[in-house]
Design a protein around this motif. Structure first.
Motif, PDB file in Angstrom:
ATOM      1  N   GLN A  38       0.859  -1.193   0.000  1.00 46.13           N
ATOM      2  CA  GLN A  38       0.000   0.000   0.000  1.00 46.13           C
ATOM      3  C   GLN A  38       0.891   1.238   0.000  1.00 46.13           C
ATOM      4  OE1 GLN A  38      -2.421   0.474   3.495  1.00 46.13           O
ATOM      5  NE2 GLN A  38      -3.561   2.211   2.667  1.00 46.13           N
ATOM      6  N   LEU A  39       0.891   1.974  -1.102  1.00 47.96           N
ATOM      7  CA  LEU A  39       1.711   3.174  -1.214  1.00 47.96           C
ATOM      8  C   LEU A  39       1.124   4.283  -0.351  1.00 47.96           C
ATOM      9  CD1 LEU A  39       4.014   4.779  -2.531  1.00 47.96           C
ATOM     10  CD2 LEU A  39       2.469   5.288  -4.437  1.00 47.96           C
ATOM     11  N   CYS A  40       1.943   4.816   0.547  1.00 46.81           N
ATOM     12  CA  CYS A  40       1.497   5.889   1.440  1.00 46.81           C
ATOM     13  C   CYS A  40       2.123   7.227   1.069  1.00 46.81           C
ATOM     14  CB  CYS A  40       1.859   5.555   2.887  1.00 46.81           C
ATOM     15  SG  CYS A  40       1.187   3.990   3.475  1.00 46.81           S
ATOM     16  N   VAL A  41       3.417   7.200   0.758  1.00 48.22           N
ATOM     17  CA  VAL A  41       4.159   8.427   0.473  1.00 48.22           C
ATOM     18  C   VAL A  41       5.165   8.131  -0.630  1.00 48.22           C
ATOM     19  CG1 VAL A  41       5.893  10.027   1.385  1.00 48.22           C
ATOM     20  CG2 VAL A  41       3.909   9.427   2.776  1.00 48.22           C
ATOM     21  N   ALA A  42       5.353   9.085  -1.529  1.00 45.64           N
ATOM     22  CA  ALA A  42       6.438   9.013  -2.509  1.00 45.64           C
ATOM     23  C   ALA A  42       7.252  10.290  -2.393  1.00 45.64           C
ATOM     24  CB  ALA A  42       5.891   8.852  -3.924  1.00 45.64           C
ATOM     25  N   GLN A  43       8.554  10.154  -2.347  1.00 41.29           N
ATOM     26  CA  GLN A  43       9.392  11.338  -2.268  1.00 41.29           C
ATOM     27  C   GLN A  43      10.329  11.412  -3.474  1.00 41.29           C
ATOM     28  OE1 GLN A  43       9.039   8.814   0.084  1.00 41.29           O
ATOM     29  NE2 GLN A  43      10.736   8.921   1.517  1.00 41.29           N
ATOM     30  N   LEU A  44      10.542  12.640  -3.948  1.00 45.92           N
ATOM     31  CA  LEU A  44      11.308  12.891  -5.161  1.00 45.92           C
ATOM     32  C   LEU A  44      12.270  14.051  -4.931  1.00 45.92           C
ATOM     33  CD1 LEU A  44       8.222  13.012  -7.551  1.00 45.92           C
ATOM     34  CD2 LEU A  44       9.921  11.182  -7.576  1.00 45.92           C
ATOM     35  N   ALA A  45      13.401  13.993  -5.624  1.00 46.79           N
ATOM     36  CA  ALA A  45      14.316  15.136  -5.567  1.00 46.79           C
ATOM     37  C   ALA A  45      15.072  15.255  -6.882  1.00 46.79           C
ATOM     38  CB  ALA A  45      15.300  14.997  -4.409  1.00 46.79           C
ATOM     39  N   SER A  46      15.181  16.469  -7.372  1.00 42.07           N
ATOM     40  CA  SER A  46      16.077  16.796  -8.480  1.00 42.07           C
ATOM     41  C   SER A  46      17.223  17.599  -7.878  1.00 42.07           C
ATOM     42  CB  SER A  46      15.347  17.617  -9.540  1.00 42.07           C
ATOM     43  OG  SER A  46      15.008  18.912  -9.011  1.00 42.07           O
ATOM     44  N   LEU A  47      18.101  18.121  -8.713  1.00 40.78           N
ATOM     45  CA  LEU A  47      19.190  18.942  -8.197  1.00 40.78           C
ATOM     46  C   LEU A  47      18.684  20.259  -7.630  1.00 40.78           C
ATOM     47  CD1 LEU A  47      21.866  18.341 -10.984  1.00 40.78           C
ATOM     48  CD2 LEU A  47      21.974  17.566  -8.606  1.00 40.78           C
ATOM     49  N   ASP A  48      17.481  20.666  -8.020  1.00 41.71           N
ATOM     50  CA  ASP A  48      16.961  21.968  -7.604  1.00 41.71           C
ATOM     51  C   ASP A  48      15.966  21.920  -6.452  1.00 41.71           C
ATOM     52  OD1 ASP A  48      18.449  23.167  -9.541  1.00 41.71           O
ATOM     53  OD2 ASP A  48      16.802  23.431 -10.970  1.00 41.71           O
ATOM     54  N   ALA A  50      13.150  19.272  -3.753  1.00 36.45           N
ATOM     55  CA  ALA A  50      12.730  17.979  -3.216  1.00 36.45           C
ATOM     56  C   ALA A  50      11.278  18.099  -2.772  1.00 36.45           C
ATOM     57  CB  ALA A  50      13.612  17.560  -2.051  1.00 36.45           C
ATOM     58  N   ALA A  51      10.539  17.008  -2.876  1.00 38.57           N
ATOM     59  CA  ALA A  51       9.125  17.058  -2.532  1.00 38.57           C
ATOM     60  C   ALA A  51       8.672  15.722  -1.981  1.00 38.57           C
ATOM     61  CB  ALA A  51       8.290  17.419  -3.760  1.00 38.57           C
ATOM     62  N   VAL A  52       7.692  15.776  -1.084  1.00 37.14           N
ATOM     63  CA  VAL A  52       7.037  14.584  -0.547  1.00 37.14           C
ATOM     64  C   VAL A  52       5.610  14.564  -1.078  1.00 37.14           C
ATOM     65  CG1 VAL A  52       6.193  13.442   1.533  1.00 37.14           C
ATOM     66  CG2 VAL A  52       8.462  14.508   1.526  1.00 37.14           C
ATOM     67  N   VAL A  53       5.227  13.451  -1.665  1.00 36.69           N
ATOM     68  CA  VAL A  53       3.896  13.315  -2.247  1.00 36.69           C
ATOM     69  C   VAL A  53       3.034  12.478  -1.304  1.00 36.69           C
ATOM     70  CG1 VAL A  53       2.556  12.542  -4.240  1.00 36.69           C
ATOM     71  CG2 VAL A  53       4.915  13.378  -4.556  1.00 36.69           C
ATOM     72  N   ASP A  54       1.943  13.062  -0.847  1.00 36.76           N
ATOM     73  CA  ASP A  54       1.001  12.327  -0.007  1.00 36.76           C
ATOM     74  C   ASP A  54       0.116  11.478  -0.910  1.00 36.76           C
ATOM     75  OD1 ASP A  54      -0.848  11.334   1.716  1.00 36.76           O
ATOM     76  OD2 ASP A  54      -1.458  13.262   2.572  1.00 36.76           O
ATOM     77  N   ALA A  55       0.483  10.211  -1.052  1.00 37.59           N
ATOM     78  CA  ALA A  55      -0.250   9.334  -1.966  1.00 37.59           C
ATOM     79  C   ALA A  55      -1.636   8.983  -1.458  1.00 37.59           C
ATOM     80  CB  ALA A  55       0.553   8.050  -2.197  1.00 37.59           C
ATOM     81  N   LEU A  56      -1.914   9.268  -0.187  1.00 36.07           N
ATOM     82  CA  LEU A  56      -3.228   8.982   0.388  1.00 36.07           C
ATOM     83  C   LEU A  56      -4.095  10.227   0.510  1.00 36.07           C
ATOM     84  CD1 LEU A  56      -2.249   6.469   3.226  1.00 36.07           C
ATOM     85  CD2 LEU A  56      -2.922   5.972   0.872  1.00 36.07           C
ATOM     86  N   ALA A  57      -3.618  11.347  -0.043  1.00 40.34           N
ATOM     87  CA  ALA A  57      -4.420  12.574   0.014  1.00 40.34           C
ATOM     88  C   ALA A  57      -5.735  12.373  -0.740  1.00 40.34           C
ATOM     89  CB  ALA A  57      -3.642  13.742  -0.596  1.00 40.34           C
ATOM     90  N   PRO A  58      -6.819  12.929  -0.247  1.00 42.02           N
ATOM     91  CA  PRO A  58      -8.129  12.751  -0.898  1.00 42.02           C
ATOM     92  C   PRO A  58      -8.096  13.216  -2.357  1.00 42.02           C
ATOM     93  CG  PRO A  58      -8.396  13.752   1.267  1.00 42.02           C
ATOM     94  CD  PRO A  58      -6.926  13.758   0.974  1.00 42.02           C
ATOM     95  N   ASP A  59      -8.497  12.334  -3.239  1.00 45.42           N
ATOM     96  CA  ASP A  59      -8.697  12.654  -4.661  1.00 45.42           C
ATOM     97  C   ASP A  59      -7.404  12.949  -5.431  1.00 45.42           C
ATOM     98  OD1 ASP A  59     -11.472  12.449  -4.284  1.00 45.42           O
ATOM     99  OD2 ASP A  59     -11.555  14.529  -3.570  1.00 45.42           O
ATOM    100  N   ILE A  60      -6.222  12.729  -4.845  1.00 43.56           N
ATOM    101  CA  ILE A  60      -4.997  12.986  -5.611  1.00 43.56           C
ATOM    102  C   ILE A  60      -4.853  11.929  -6.699  1.00 43.56           C
ATOM    103  CG2 ILE A  60      -3.413  11.628  -4.167  1.00 43.56           C
ATOM    104  CD1 ILE A  60      -1.342  13.893  -4.628  1.00 43.56           C
ATOM    105  N   ASP A  61      -4.464  12.360  -7.874  1.00 46.33           N
ATOM    106  CA  ASP A  61      -4.216  11.474  -9.007  1.00 46.33           C
ATOM    107  C   ASP A  61      -2.702  11.375  -9.183  1.00 46.33           C
ATOM    108  OD1 ASP A  61      -3.973  10.116 -11.375  1.00 46.33           O
ATOM    109  OD2 ASP A  61      -5.342  11.406 -12.512  1.00 46.33           O
ATOM    110  N   LEU A  62      -2.150  10.185  -9.040  1.00 46.38           N
ATOM    111  CA  LEU A  62      -0.699   9.997  -9.096  1.00 46.38           C
ATOM    112  C   LEU A  62      -0.165   9.842 -10.519  1.00 46.38           C
ATOM    113  CD1 LEU A  62      -0.168   7.526  -6.091  1.00 46.38           C
ATOM    114  CD2 LEU A  62       0.186  10.007  -6.139  1.00 46.38           C
ATOM    115  N   GLN A  63      -0.994  10.043 -11.525  1.00 50.76           N
ATOM    116  CA  GLN A  63      -0.542   9.832 -12.899  1.00 50.76           C
ATOM    117  C   GLN A  63       0.686  10.676 -13.266  1.00 50.76           C
ATOM    118  OE1 GLN A  63      -1.742   7.361 -14.866  1.00 50.76           O
ATOM    119  NE2 GLN A  63       0.060   7.887 -16.092  1.00 50.76           N
ATOM    120  N   PRO A  64       0.792  11.945 -12.853  1.00 51.81           N
ATOM    121  CA  PRO A  64       2.017  12.698 -13.171  1.00 51.81           C
ATOM    122  C   PRO A  64       3.279  12.037 -12.614  1.00 51.81           C
ATOM    123  CG  PRO A  64       0.276  14.205 -12.476  1.00 51.81           C
ATOM    124  CD  PRO A  64      -0.233  12.819 -12.208  1.00 51.81           C
TER     125      PRO A  64
END
Length: 382
Positions: A38-48, A50-64
């Motif tokens: 069960q995916l709960c959080v995804a975190q990403l970082a580029s050189l510029d 960093a972000a934490v994605v709340d994968a359980l946020a209401p109505d969020i679409d993870l397609q991007p």
């Protein structure tokens, strides 16, 4: 540092990160009570950024996020990538590509077998990670500030680790070694859960065709049950119980209940009541059509040969600063000890050049091991 809870913000962040040559990726998930993680959080970082994605946020679409994972122009950097990739495969039916796994890169560069992320970060950057949030409940909302900081730290440190390891691979001419490993990680076959192949995941040595037939049937049944009910395989049957059933082949509830590994009362459960019929299906198989379990002919002093191969492996790993585990496994050595043409990674590609050919030479007496000045060395013999 951002906590993303909307599709709009996620899309904007992913579009920005897609302009970079690489992004570092990590996930937080739970799978203790489910078949699929069960995916709960995804975190990403580029050189510029960093972000934490709340994968359980209401109505969020993870397609991007999934679009970024499939973007061929961006290298996705993970540490111990397999479970992260499995999540993307299950949720989006795609495998991130191209990827770079820092754990495998570290093994190729001699940082040890299956080096942990925090050990690698400390070794490369000198920083000590705060892992106190590692086992927190990632399904609870809102996420705490400490959880978000922990998640961000994982992918920001991963940038430094990646840049160091990728540079070292280039310097030592081992980038292609890593590419071979990434091919396995990005193969759909690595993640397809075909019930008919579930028996291959079990580390049990069945010896008779009857045992193999029952093992195949019981393992396939367990896989289908676990998937259908979205529970872990072990919730249906533990691995050791699957092995016991394969060997004992209980065709009645009475015989099933006599197995020592059977949980108390299991034989009266719905799953328990089905086991005898599953065993009977296994026994009804055409044994001649079963897969052949390859076993080389036992050699005299076979165990001693394996021990010599282990010494050669350790010597090779130390000499070339490569983790022994990534060169050859114990199973590889056992297979090589019994057959010169064993279908194992240690006898293919760069592993064969580094170790496999020497292992065969040692077996045939064309190579000898000796101790010179306190060190083990390999000596070619005429």
């Amino acid at each position: 540092m951002d906590l993303i809870t909307s599709t709009q913000d996620l899309r904007a962040a992913c579009e920005r990160m897609a302009k970079h040559p690489f992004v570092t990726v990590d996930t937080e998930f739970l799978r203790e009570s489910t078949y699929y993680p069960q995916l709960c959080v995804a975190q990403l970082a580029s050189l510029d950024e960093a972000a934490v994605v709340d994968a359980l946020a209401p109505d969020i679409d993870l397609q991007p996020f999934f679009d970024l994972m499939g973007n061929e122009s961006v290298v996705k950097v993970f540490h111990a990538a397999r479970q992260d990739i499995e999540i993307v495969w299950h949720r989006a039916n795609l495998i991130p590509h191209p990827i770079f796994d820092t754990q495998i890169a570290a093994m190729v560069l001699g940082h040890g077998d299956s080096v942990s992320y925090d050990q690698l970060v400390q070794r490369i950057t000198g920083d000590t990670l705060d892992k106190s949030s590692r086992f927190t409940d990632w399904t609870r909302r809102p996420l705490s500030k400490q959880q978000v900081e922990y998640a961000i730290s994982d992918v920001t440190h991963l940038r430094d680790v990646y840049l160091k390891l990728s540079t070292d691979l280039e310097k030592r001419g081992r980038s292609e070694w890593l590419s071979e490993e990434m091919d396995v990680l990005t193969s759909p076959e690595t993640y397809r859960m075909d019930p008919d192949n579930a028996w291959q995941r079990l580390r049990t040595r069945v010896r008779k065709p009857k045992e193999l037939a029952v093992l195949m049937e019981v393992a396939a049944w367990r896989e289908r049950e676990a998937k259908a009910r979205d529970v872990p395989r072990g919730r249906v049957l533990k691995d050791d119980l699957v092995a016991d059933i394969a060997i004992q082949a209980p065709t009645t509830i009475e015989r099933l209940s006599s197995l020592r590994s059977l949980p108390k009362g299991f034989e009266r459960s719905r799953w328990g009541l089905e086991i005898p019929d599953v065993v009977k299906r296994g026994l009804a198989r055409d044994f001649k059509s079963l897969p052949v379990i390859e076993r080389g002919k036992p050699q005299q002093n076979g165990s001693a040969i394996v021990e010599l191969l282990k010494v050669l492996l350790r010597m090779t790993a130390e000499k070339h600063a490569v983790a022994a585990k990534v060169i050859a496994t114990v199973d590889d050595l056992e297979r090589i000890a019994t057959e010169d043409h064993a279908d194992v990674p240690a006898l293919k590609g760069w592993r064969r050049e580094l170790f496999g050919d020497k292992a065969l030479a040692l077996k045939s007496g064309r190579l000898a091991l000796a101790i010179e000045k306190g060190r083990v060395s390999a000596i070619e013999r005429d």
